[in-house]
Enzyme design. Structure first.
Site, PDB file in Angstrom:
ATOM      1  N   GLY A 303       0.821  -1.198   0.000  1.00  0.00           N
ATOM      2  CA  GLY A 303       0.000   0.000   0.000  1.00  0.00           C
ATOM      3  C   GLY A 303       0.855   1.249   0.000  1.00  0.00           C
ATOM      4  N   MET A 304       0.208   2.379  -0.281  1.00  0.00           N
ATOM      5  CA  MET A 304       0.897   3.668  -0.250  1.00  0.00           C
ATOM      6  C   MET A 304      -0.092   4.708   0.254  1.00  0.00           C
ATOM      7  SD  MET A 304       3.595   5.492  -0.717  1.00  0.00           S
ATOM      8  CE  MET A 304       3.551   7.238  -0.296  1.00  0.00           C
ATOM      9  N   HIS A 329      -2.413   0.335   8.526  1.00  0.00           N
ATOM     10  CA  HIS A 329      -1.086   0.914   8.358  1.00  0.00           C
ATOM     11  C   HIS A 329      -1.151   2.190   7.505  1.00  0.00           C
ATOM     12  CE1 HIS A 329       3.384   0.722   7.843  1.00  0.00           C
ATOM     13  NE2 HIS A 329       3.086   1.329   6.702  1.00  0.00           N
ATOM     14  N   GLU A 352       7.805   5.251   9.013  1.00  0.00           N
ATOM     15  CA  GLU A 352       7.351   3.858   8.992  1.00  0.00           C
ATOM     16  C   GLU A 352       7.304   3.196  10.372  1.00  0.00           C
ATOM     17  OE1 GLU A 352       5.845   2.726   6.549  1.00  0.00           O
ATOM     18  OE2 GLU A 352       6.423   4.141   5.000  1.00  0.00           O
ATOM     19  N   ARG A 590       3.545  -7.691  -6.664  1.00  0.00           N
ATOM     20  CA  ARG A 590       3.905  -7.033  -5.400  1.00  0.00           C
ATOM     21  C   ARG A 590       5.346  -7.362  -5.031  1.00  0.00           C
ATOM     22  NH1 ARG A 590       0.415  -7.762   0.147  1.00  0.00           N
ATOM     23  NH2 ARG A 590       1.743  -6.517   1.531  1.00  0.00           N
ATOM     24  N   LYS A 592       7.219  -7.189  -2.441  1.00  0.00           N
ATOM     25  CA  LYS A 592       7.470  -7.951  -1.225  1.00  0.00           C
ATOM     26  C   LYS A 592       7.340  -9.462  -1.471  1.00  0.00           C
ATOM     27  CE  LYS A 592       5.038  -8.964   3.004  1.00  0.00           C
ATOM     28  NZ  LYS A 592       3.951  -8.656   3.915  1.00  0.00           N
TER      29      LYS A 592
HETATM   30  N1  BES Z   1       5.047   4.237   2.496  1.00  0.00           N
HETATM   31  C1  BES Z   1       5.124   2.837   2.335  1.00  0.00           C
HETATM   32  C2  BES Z   1       5.468   2.414   0.934  1.00  0.00           C
HETATM   33  C3  BES Z   1       6.827   2.861   0.433  1.00  0.00           C
HETATM   34  C4  BES Z   1       7.931   2.811   1.242  1.00  0.00           C
HETATM   35  C5  BES Z   1       6.980   3.284  -0.863  1.00  0.00           C
HETATM   36  C6  BES Z   1       9.163   3.233   0.746  1.00  0.00           C
HETATM   37  C7  BES Z   1       8.202   3.675  -1.347  1.00  0.00           C
HETATM   38  C8  BES Z   1       9.306   3.669  -0.532  1.00  0.00           C
HETATM   39  C9  BES Z   1       3.824   2.132   2.759  1.00  0.00           C
HETATM   40  O1  BES Z   1       3.164   2.761   3.798  1.00  0.00           O
HETATM   41  C10 BES Z   1       4.182   0.771   3.262  1.00  0.00           C
HETATM   42  O2  BES Z   1       4.876   0.687   4.229  1.00  0.00           O
HETATM   43  N2  BES Z   1       3.715  -0.265   2.579  1.00  0.00           N
HETATM   44  C11 BES Z   1       3.984  -1.644   2.945  1.00  0.00           C
HETATM   45  C12 BES Z   1       2.819  -2.265   3.654  1.00  0.00           C
HETATM   46  C13 BES Z   1       2.838  -2.120   5.134  1.00  0.00           C
HETATM   47  C14 BES Z   1       1.643  -2.845   5.758  1.00  0.00           C
HETATM   48  C15 BES Z   1       4.114  -2.575   5.779  1.00  0.00           C
HETATM   49  C16 BES Z   1       4.195  -2.431   1.674  1.00  0.00           C
HETATM   50  O3  BES Z   1       3.931  -1.905   0.602  1.00  0.00           O
HETATM   51  O4  BES Z   1       4.592  -3.583   1.775  1.00  0.00           O
HETATM   52 ZN    ZN Z   2       4.183   2.602   5.590  1.00  0.00          ZN
END
Ligand code: BES
Ligand code: ZN
Length: 636
Positions: A303-304, A329, A352, A590, A592
């Site tokens: 997510g963003m 989150h 974060e 995704r 991750k």
């Molecule tokens: N802000 C982040 C996404 C991000 C981080 C984009 C660094 C670019 C650079 C977002 O809030 C986030 O942390 N997303 C996580 C999910 C969260 C539940 C840990 C993700 O995308 O995995």
């Molecule tokens: Zn985040």
């Protein structure tokens, strides 16, 4: 569109634009504005990832008028920038990554000299514009490059609905400079507005309220947005496609492609309650509406937190709301990150870590103490894994305050920022008590609303407003050690030791004897993940067969479970999971999920690498540049 109609439209929007800009400037609280300059002057707030020199000349408002062209994969038009400058400033420096700049003028259309200096592979290039003594507004006419890293252009075939093309942007950390010429530093806040022209038949949404009804005429639709709160440039986001909307509550709703909208709305039915829970903890939600958009499967992130419009992966839809902590989150970022923003990417943990902490608290409000304890226990596992992956307890990148100079800021986005950051706050909470900590944290967001923050400011604020000279407490908390030194300090406070006792017993028993535990049926997602992730990484094939036949893991529709299973399968060269693995890697993008799996395959020369080669060739067109940038390095 006929040129006459276009002319008439342009007139209307020009007027609209002026009004919007006046209002935006009035809405900007003077006190917050005045407070920013001294912050920018502190050494911790010097952003090595932006070319901007905001103390000399700073962008305060961005007005975009852009056309989205799916055929050429470009966004083209104008950016009008309001500039707050020192009287003797000779130039203003913006960030640029691959923009094709046609012209730069002042408000009176007089050309201003400009140059784009040498490009750095991570940062892009400085766009340097000469200022006349009276220049207060700059108009840049430009186009984004077809391979702009912030933008992903999907063919209809790459969407869920397969009907219309799709575009979305991802600005964080430093990608927005590839489609918006402005000062792309999280320390520089700007109000903004946009007029967006798209082909008729698709809908544009942005991270700001929509103003006026969209207008469709002559094959083109025009959408208007305006953000009156000043935000960091990375928070400007756009998505364009065949989008449907469903309300979730009075101030919450969901956008998604039509085939996804119903499942998305069902999964998100707790969203309004989440906003209420977050407000109870951290004070009023200051952004008006909280909508979310569920993107096509190639969305690279979970997510963003784009303000007013969280972007979400469709892979969080499990059918039973078991992965909605993702929404908690992104919602929590409406305070930590979007109100109080890391001034530099070295302090990413302030965005974060605080958000991961607050996410846990929202989970607790909605789903109870057990769910929150399990969440926190998994967080400790993730932190320990991140320490191990970043050089162990002495590794420089295991500090919360990082030194990312010369590297891409995304190098700092490990679970150190998320999980060590959250554990730090949980440890403080446990030491001072929840009521005191909550009052402090709410106060922190109020005191720093709409402002950049640094680790040094965090420490000063906590000393002034929470510790208040209590020497015993000061030494108990080990604040500087948490922030500036590697590893995990010994005062870490853990969730109750019995949190996953049942699963951990089951893990040990299964590894020894091999009967797949039948209690699985009663376990929730966190419990199942704990079980899978704690299994030895090498298991006899019969054990994997037992798991697969008992739980149908190859067919798991919960994507976190499926990922945990495939991760185990790859480290065991388990062929019966290959078809499932291939489906998983070619049906969503995704980062991750896909990055660790493809990397693990690639590192296994004889068995995995040929598989990685074949699957990556097929999957790559689906993946976002943020993901391919890393995976291309594997040279598959
Ligand atoms: N802000 C982040 C996404 C991000 C981080 C984009 C660094 C670019 C650079 C977002 O809030 C986030 O942390 N997303 C996580 C999910 C969260 C539940 C840990 C993700 O995308 O995995
Ligand atoms: Zn985040």
């Amino acid at each position: 569109m006929h040129s006459l109609a276009r002319f008439a439209l342009a007139g209307v929007f020009l007027l609209g634009g002026c009004r919007a800009s006046d209002q935006a400037n009035q809405a900007q609280p003077q006190a917050a504005e005045a407070a920013i300059a001294p912050i920018l002057a502190t050494p911790d707030a010097i952003d090595t990832h932006s070319y901007a020199r905001p103390l000399e000349a700073r962008v305060t408002h961005v007005a975009l008028d852009l056309t989205v062209d799916f055929d050429t994969r470009r966004i083209a038009g104008t950016a009008a920038l309001d500039v707050d400058r020192k009287p003797d400033a000779k130039e203003i420096v913006l960030d640029d990554n691959g923009l094709e700049i046609e012209s730069v003028t002042d408000a009176g259309k007089h050309p201003l000299a400009f140059k784009v200096a040498a490009k750095d592979v991570n940062l892009g290039a400085p766009l340097i514009i000469a200022l006349q003594p009276d220049t207060r507004r700059i108009l840049i006419t430009y186009k984004s490059a077809p391979d702009a890293p912030a933008l992903l252009w999907l063919t209809p075939q790459q969407t869920a609905g397969k009907k219309a093309p799709f575009l979305f942007s991802q600005g964080e950390s430093i990608e927005n400079r590839s489609w918006i010429p402005t000062q792309d530093s999280p320390a520089v806040r700007q109000t903004w507005e946009a007029t967006i022209h798209v082909p008729a038949g698709v809908t544009a949404v942005m991270s700001a309220p929509r103003i006026e009804q969209p207008l469709t005429q002559g094959g083109e639709s025009v959408f208007n947005f305006r953000m009156d709160h000043s935000v960091a440039s990375y928070m400007i986001a756009i998505a364009v496609g065949d989008l449907a909307f469903k309300p979730l509550g009075p101030r919450t709703g969901v956008w998604a492609e039509p085939p996804t909208i119903d499942a998305a709305a069902r999964e998100l039915s707790d969203t309004e309650k989440m906003v209420a829970a977050a407000e109870k903890l951290y004070g009023p939600y200051r952004w008006g509406r909280y909508d979310v958009i569920v993107l096509p499967p190639s969305y690279p992130l979970g997510g963003m937190e784009n303000p007013t419009l969280t972007f979400l992966t469709p892979t969080f839809i499990a059918g039973d709301k078991s992965l909605v902590s993702l929404v908690a989150h992104e919602l929590a970022h409406s305070w930590s990150g979007n109100l109080a923003t890391n001034a530099v990417w070295n302090d990413f943990w302030l965005n974060e870590g605080m958000t991961t902490y607050a996410e846990g608290r929202i989970i607790e409000e909605l789903y109870g103490k057990k769910a929150a304890a399990e969440h926190a226990a998994l967080s400790i596992d993730a932190m320990n894994k991140a320490v191990a992956e970043n050089g162990g307890p002495g590794g420089a990148d295991t500090r919360l305050h990082l030194d990312l100079k010369g590297r891409h800021p995304d190098d700092g986005t490990s679970d150190i920022a998320y999980e060590k950051g959250a554990e730090f706050l949980r440890t403080i909470e446990a030491n001072v008590g929840r009521d005191r900590f909550d009052a402090w944290l709410k106060g922190w967001f109020d005191r720093h609303a709409f402002q950049p923050v640094t680790s040094a400011m965090f420490l000063a604020d906590i000393r002034q407003n929470l510790i208040k000279g209590d020497k015993a407490l000061e030494s108990k908390l080990m604040l500087d050690r948490w922030v500036y030194r590697p590893g995990v300090p010994p005062n870490l406070v853990r969730p109750p030791a019995n949190t996953f006792a049942e699963q951990d017993r089951a893990t040990t028993a299964f590894a020894l004897r091999g009967a797949a535990p039948s209690a699985w049926a009663d376990w929730n997602t966190e419990e199942r993940l704990r079980f899978l992730n704690r299994l030895p990484r090498k298991l006899p094939e019969s054990r994997l067969d037992a798991l697969e036949s008992a739980y149908d893991l190859n067919g798991a529709s919960n994507m976190e479970i499926r990922f945990a299973w495939l991760d185990l399968a790859v480290s065991n060269r388990y062929d019966p999971a290959l078809a499932s693995l291939e489906r998983f890697l070619t049906s969503q993008g995704r980062g991750k999920f896909v990055k660790p799996l493809i990397r693990a395959l690639a590192e296994d020369e004889s068995w995995g690498k040929p598989i990685a080669k074949r699957i990556y060739a097929e999957a790559r067109p689906l993946y976002h540049p943020l993901v391919t940038r890393d995976l291309d390095k594997l040279k598959l």
